[in-house]
Design a protein around this motif. Structure first.
Motif, PDB file in Angstrom:
ATOM      1  N   SER A 187       0.824  -1.209   0.000  1.00  0.00           N
ATOM      2  CA  SER A 187       0.000   0.000   0.000  1.00  0.00           C
ATOM      3  C   SER A 187       0.858   1.259   0.000  1.00  0.00           C
ATOM      4  CB  SER A 187      -0.915   0.012   1.222  1.00  0.00           C
ATOM      5  OG  SER A 187      -1.728  -1.135   1.250  1.00  0.00           O
ATOM      6  N   ARG A 188       0.292   2.335  -0.543  1.00  0.00           N
ATOM      7  CA  ARG A 188       1.008   3.608  -0.583  1.00  0.00           C
ATOM      8  C   ARG A 188       1.164   4.179   0.822  1.00  0.00           C
ATOM      9  NH1 ARG A 188      -1.784   8.011  -4.223  1.00  0.00           N
ATOM     10  NH2 ARG A 188      -1.866   6.143  -5.542  1.00  0.00           N
ATOM     11  N   TYR A 189       0.118   4.019   1.662  1.00  0.00           N
ATOM     12  CA  TYR A 189       0.170   4.491   3.049  1.00  0.00           C
ATOM     13  C   TYR A 189      -0.029   3.296   3.972  1.00  0.00           C
ATOM     14  CZ  TYR A 189      -0.532   8.976   0.756  1.00  0.00           C
ATOM     15  OH  TYR A 189      -0.411  10.070  -0.068  1.00  0.00           O
ATOM     16  N   THR A 190       0.729   3.251   5.063  1.00  0.00           N
ATOM     17  CA  THR A 190       0.687   2.102   5.962  1.00  0.00           C
ATOM     18  C   THR A 190       0.070   2.487   7.295  1.00  0.00           C
ATOM     19  OG1 THR A 190       2.913   2.598   6.775  1.00  0.00           O
ATOM     20  CG2 THR A 190       2.735   1.061   4.938  1.00  0.00           C
ATOM     21  N   VAL A 191      -0.970   1.781   7.675  1.00  0.00           N
ATOM     22  CA  VAL A 191      -1.585   1.895   8.994  1.00  0.00           C
ATOM     23  C   VAL A 191      -2.528   0.704   9.144  1.00  0.00           C
ATOM     24  CG1 VAL A 191      -3.468   3.359   8.157  1.00  0.00           C
ATOM     25  CG2 VAL A 191      -2.870   3.383  10.586  1.00  0.00           C
ATOM     26  N   ALA A 192      -2.627   0.150  10.345  1.00  0.00           N
ATOM     27  CA  ALA A 192      -3.514  -0.983  10.594  1.00  0.00           C
ATOM     28  C   ALA A 192      -4.827  -0.453  11.162  1.00  0.00           C
ATOM     29  CB  ALA A 192      -2.871  -1.970  11.557  1.00  0.00           C
ATOM     30  N   TYR A 193      -5.900  -0.532  10.376  1.00  0.00           N
ATOM     31  CA  TYR A 193      -7.187   0.024  10.775  1.00  0.00           C
ATOM     32  C   TYR A 193      -8.032  -0.948  11.596  1.00  0.00           C
ATOM     33  CZ  TYR A 193      -6.401   4.017   7.693  1.00  0.00           C
ATOM     34  OH  TYR A 193      -5.903   5.149   7.107  1.00  0.00           O
ATOM     35  N   ALA A 194      -7.720  -2.232  11.532  1.00  0.00           N
ATOM     36  CA  ALA A 194      -8.495  -3.213  12.295  1.00  0.00           C
ATOM     37  C   ALA A 194      -7.701  -4.507  12.373  1.00  0.00           C
ATOM     38  CB  ALA A 194      -9.854  -3.473  11.639  1.00  0.00           C
ATOM     39  N   CYS A 195      -7.940  -5.271  13.450  1.00  0.00           N
ATOM     40  CA  CYS A 195      -7.348  -6.596  13.576  1.00  0.00           C
ATOM     41  C   CYS A 195      -8.281  -7.459  14.414  1.00  0.00           C
ATOM     42  CB  CYS A 195      -5.947  -6.554  14.191  1.00  0.00           C
ATOM     43  SG  CYS A 195      -5.869  -5.799  15.834  1.00  0.00           S
ATOM     44  N   ALA A 196      -8.181  -8.762  14.218  1.00  0.00           N
ATOM     45  CA  ALA A 196      -9.055  -9.694  14.932  1.00  0.00           C
ATOM     46  C   ALA A 196      -8.338 -11.022  15.096  1.00  0.00           C
ATOM     47  CB  ALA A 196     -10.371  -9.895  14.169  1.00  0.00           C
ATOM     48  N   VAL A 197      -8.700 -11.745  16.152  1.00  0.00           N
ATOM     49  CA  VAL A 197      -8.119 -13.059  16.417  1.00  0.00           C
ATOM     50  C   VAL A 197      -9.217 -13.956  16.968  1.00  0.00           C
ATOM     51  CG1 VAL A 197      -7.374 -12.404  18.758  1.00  0.00           C
ATOM     52  CG2 VAL A 197      -6.227 -14.297  17.569  1.00  0.00           C
ATOM     53  N   THR A 198      -9.179 -15.229  16.609  1.00  0.00           N
ATOM     54  CA  THR A 198     -10.148 -16.175  17.160  1.00  0.00           C
ATOM     55  C   THR A 198      -9.814 -16.464  18.621  1.00  0.00           C
ATOM     56  OG1 THR A 198      -8.806 -17.999  16.305  1.00  0.00           O
ATOM     57  CG2 THR A 198     -10.664 -17.269  14.952  1.00  0.00           C
ATOM     58  N   GLU A 199     -10.779 -17.023  19.326  1.00  0.00           N
ATOM     59  CA  GLU A 199     -10.611 -17.291  20.755  1.00  0.00           C
ATOM     60  C   GLU A 199      -9.415 -18.193  21.021  1.00  0.00           C
ATOM     61  OE1 GLU A 199     -11.509 -16.865  24.793  1.00  0.00           O
ATOM     62  OE2 GLU A 199     -12.243 -15.786  23.038  1.00  0.00           O
ATOM     63  N   ASP A 200      -9.180 -19.188  20.142  1.00  0.00           N
ATOM     64  CA  ASP A 200      -8.057 -20.114  20.335  1.00  0.00           C
ATOM     65  C   ASP A 200      -6.755 -19.606  19.746  1.00  0.00           C
ATOM     66  OD1 ASP A 200      -8.524 -20.376  17.614  1.00  0.00           O
ATOM     67  OD2 ASP A 200      -9.258 -22.439  17.733  1.00  0.00           O
ATOM     68  N   GLY A 201      -6.773 -18.458  19.081  1.00  0.00           N
ATOM     69  CA  GLY A 201      -5.564 -17.879  18.517  1.00  0.00           C
ATOM     70  C   GLY A 201      -5.101 -18.520  17.225  1.00  0.00           C
ATOM     71  N   ASN A 202      -5.883 -19.398  16.634  1.00  0.00           N
ATOM     72  CA  ASN A 202      -5.467 -20.105  15.429  1.00  0.00           C
ATOM     73  C   ASN A 202      -5.695 -19.316  14.145  1.00  0.00           C
ATOM     74  OD1 ASN A 202      -4.582 -22.335  16.866  1.00  0.00           O
ATOM     75  ND2 ASN A 202      -6.540 -23.407  16.709  1.00  0.00           N
ATOM     76  N   ARG A 203      -6.501 -18.260  14.209  1.00  0.00           N
ATOM     77  CA  ARG A 203      -6.749 -17.436  13.026  1.00  0.00           C
ATOM     78  C   ARG A 203      -6.595 -15.963  13.387  1.00  0.00           C
ATOM     79  NH1 ARG A 203     -11.062 -21.431  12.015  1.00  0.00           N
ATOM     80  NH2 ARG A 203     -10.560 -22.539  10.076  1.00  0.00           N
ATOM     81  N   VAL A 204      -5.973 -15.208  12.488  1.00  0.00           N
ATOM     82  CA  VAL A 204      -5.766 -13.773  12.671  1.00  0.00           C
ATOM     83  C   VAL A 204      -6.145 -13.070  11.371  1.00  0.00           C
ATOM     84  CG1 VAL A 204      -4.061 -11.947  13.064  1.00  0.00           C
ATOM     85  CG2 VAL A 204      -3.923 -14.072  14.376  1.00  0.00           C
ATOM     86  N   ALA A 205      -6.820 -11.936  11.496  1.00  0.00           N
ATOM     87  CA  ALA A 205      -7.183 -11.133  10.330  1.00  0.00           C
ATOM     88  C   ALA A 205      -6.866  -9.676  10.611  1.00  0.00           C
ATOM     89  CB  ALA A 205      -8.661 -11.307   9.990  1.00  0.00           C
ATOM     90  N   ALA A 206      -6.649  -8.895   9.550  1.00  0.00           N
ATOM     91  CA  ALA A 206      -6.351  -7.474   9.706  1.00  0.00           C
ATOM     92  C   ALA A 206      -6.747  -6.727   8.439  1.00  0.00           C
ATOM     93  CB  ALA A 206      -4.870  -7.263  10.002  1.00  0.00           C
ATOM     94  N   VAL A 207      -7.067  -5.445   8.614  1.00  0.00           N
ATOM     95  CA  VAL A 207      -7.280  -4.524   7.506  1.00  0.00           C
ATOM     96  C   VAL A 207      -6.183  -3.475   7.599  1.00  0.00           C
ATOM     97  CG1 VAL A 207      -8.790  -2.802   6.471  1.00  0.00           C
ATOM     98  CG2 VAL A 207      -9.756  -4.916   7.402  1.00  0.00           C
ATOM     99  N   THR A 208      -5.341  -3.388   6.567  1.00  0.00           N
ATOM    100  CA  THR A 208      -4.166  -2.527   6.623  1.00  0.00           C
ATOM    101  C   THR A 208      -4.059  -1.666   5.367  1.00  0.00           C
ATOM    102  OG1 THR A 208      -2.679  -4.131   5.562  1.00  0.00           O
ATOM    103  CG2 THR A 208      -2.937  -4.291   7.944  1.00  0.00           C
TER     104      THR A 208
END
Length: 348
Positions: A187-208
């Motif tokens: 991306s031209r500009y870098t910043v993490a606008y959102a992040c999420a993790v499952t209860e067991d920590g096995n999945r992670v997602a982010a909007v950057t």
């Protein structure tokens, strides 16, 4: 004779439908109000069954039968969980921890903003460079200093994910050093606008990032997080946006201008759920379980009841402004102004 012909044809069609389309009709789902309570009528008593609320500049707890167990005015800001709450002023350097009945159970000598994620208790520093985790009695458990301003955060059972101003995403377990870090250079500009993790920590997602803004997803395989999905967002945001997993980790939902996009974490097939106004909260327990979306609009607030296999169940309109919502297995509590209402689930 003609009447008999149509009767026979009806039974033939009915038999064919039952053979080729044997699925049973879904049960009708209704929500009926059982009580209404004013949050100003505090009884100042303790109960094993207590539900937290923060509404209309008041904070406290109520019981399942509608008794307001404790209620007080919010000083400047507040944070509340199922067991404890904090009511703090704008100039205080000490955070006082109180229980369901308003009794003081601990205190913390610190400046910062307290908040809860699934009953885990955190305090973030005024400059958003440090976040600390505390026990419900005020004991320090963990300090994280990621080296850049924290712009988003989520936590599961024993895992924390931080999104930072520099665009990186870091995952922590019980130590101050990350076990995984992701940084996008697309991306031209870098910043993490959102992040999420499952209860067991096995999945992670982010909007950057911006131009493009990306949704990225990772899975823990053989103790290593690997990327499993990446896409450019159709609509770009310059603010924090709603991003979270269902309780069972099988669904990922992302805010869009018309509601939310719902993704299967197995196939990443997308389904859109539309709702009027701006989505403020979404509760998706699991696939084929009743889910809820809370939105705010200029003319009214809205609570949308939804299930992934049958779609929309009901809509509950509320006056514009802050809307309180708390779901349980067989009921939910909703409120506006100084009133909380219990709705019981009837499935027949």
């Amino acid at each position: 004779m003609k009447k008999r012909f149509f009767l026979i044809l009806f039974f033939i069609l009915l038999t064919g439908y039952m053979i080729f389309f044997p699925e049973q009709l879904t049960k009708e789902i209704l929500f009926l109000p059982s009580w209404v309570s004013s949050i100003e009528n505090s009884e100042a008593v303790y109960s094993e069954e207590a539900f937290p609320f923060m509404l209309d500049s008041r904070i406290g707890y109520f019981s399942g039968n509608g008794r307001i167990l404790y209620s007080e005015n919010i000083f400047y800001g507040a944070a509340v969980s199922d067991d404890i709450f904090l009511n703090y002023s704008s100039v205080s350097d000490k955070l006082v921890i109180q229980d369901v009945a308003g009794r003081i159970v601990g205190s913390i000598e610190t400046e910062g903003l307290p908040f809860f994620i699934d009953d885990r208790f955190f305090v973030i520093s005024p400059d958003r460079l440090i976040v600390k985790e505390y026990s419900s009695e005020g004991d320090l458990l963990l300090t994280l200093s990621p080296g850049s301003m924290i712009t988003s955060m989520d936590a599961g059972e024993g895992v924390i994910v931080l999104g930072l101003l520099n665009g990186s995403i870091s995952v922590y377990d019980s130590a101050p050093e990350p076990v995984f870090t992701y940084y996008s250079t697309d991306s031209r500009y870098t910043v993490a606008y959102a992040c999420a993790v499952t209860e067991d920590g096995n999945r992670v997602a982010a909007v950057t990032g911006l131009y493009p803004q990306q949704l990225v997803c990772f899975e823990l395989r053989n103790e290593v997080y690997i990327p499993v999905f990446r896409m450019n967002m159709k609509n770009e945001y310059r603010r924090n946006l709603l991003l979270d997993y269902s309780n069972d980790g099988k669904l990922l939902y992302v805010e869009n201008p018309d509601g939310i996009d719902l993704y299967s974490t197995a196939t990443f097939l997308r389904k859109e759920v539309q709702i009027a106004g701006t989505v403020r909260k979404a509760v998706f327990p699991s696939v084929k379980k009743i889910s809820y979306l809370v939105s705010e609009g200029e003319e009214q607030g809205l609570l949308k009841v939804y299930r992934s296999d049958i779609g929309r169940i009901a809509d509950f309109p509320f006056p514009p402004g802050e809307l309180y919502f708390y779901p349980c297995d067989k009921c939910f509590f909703a409120g506006s102004g100084n009133i909380i209402v219990r709705y019981d689930l009837i499935e027949g």
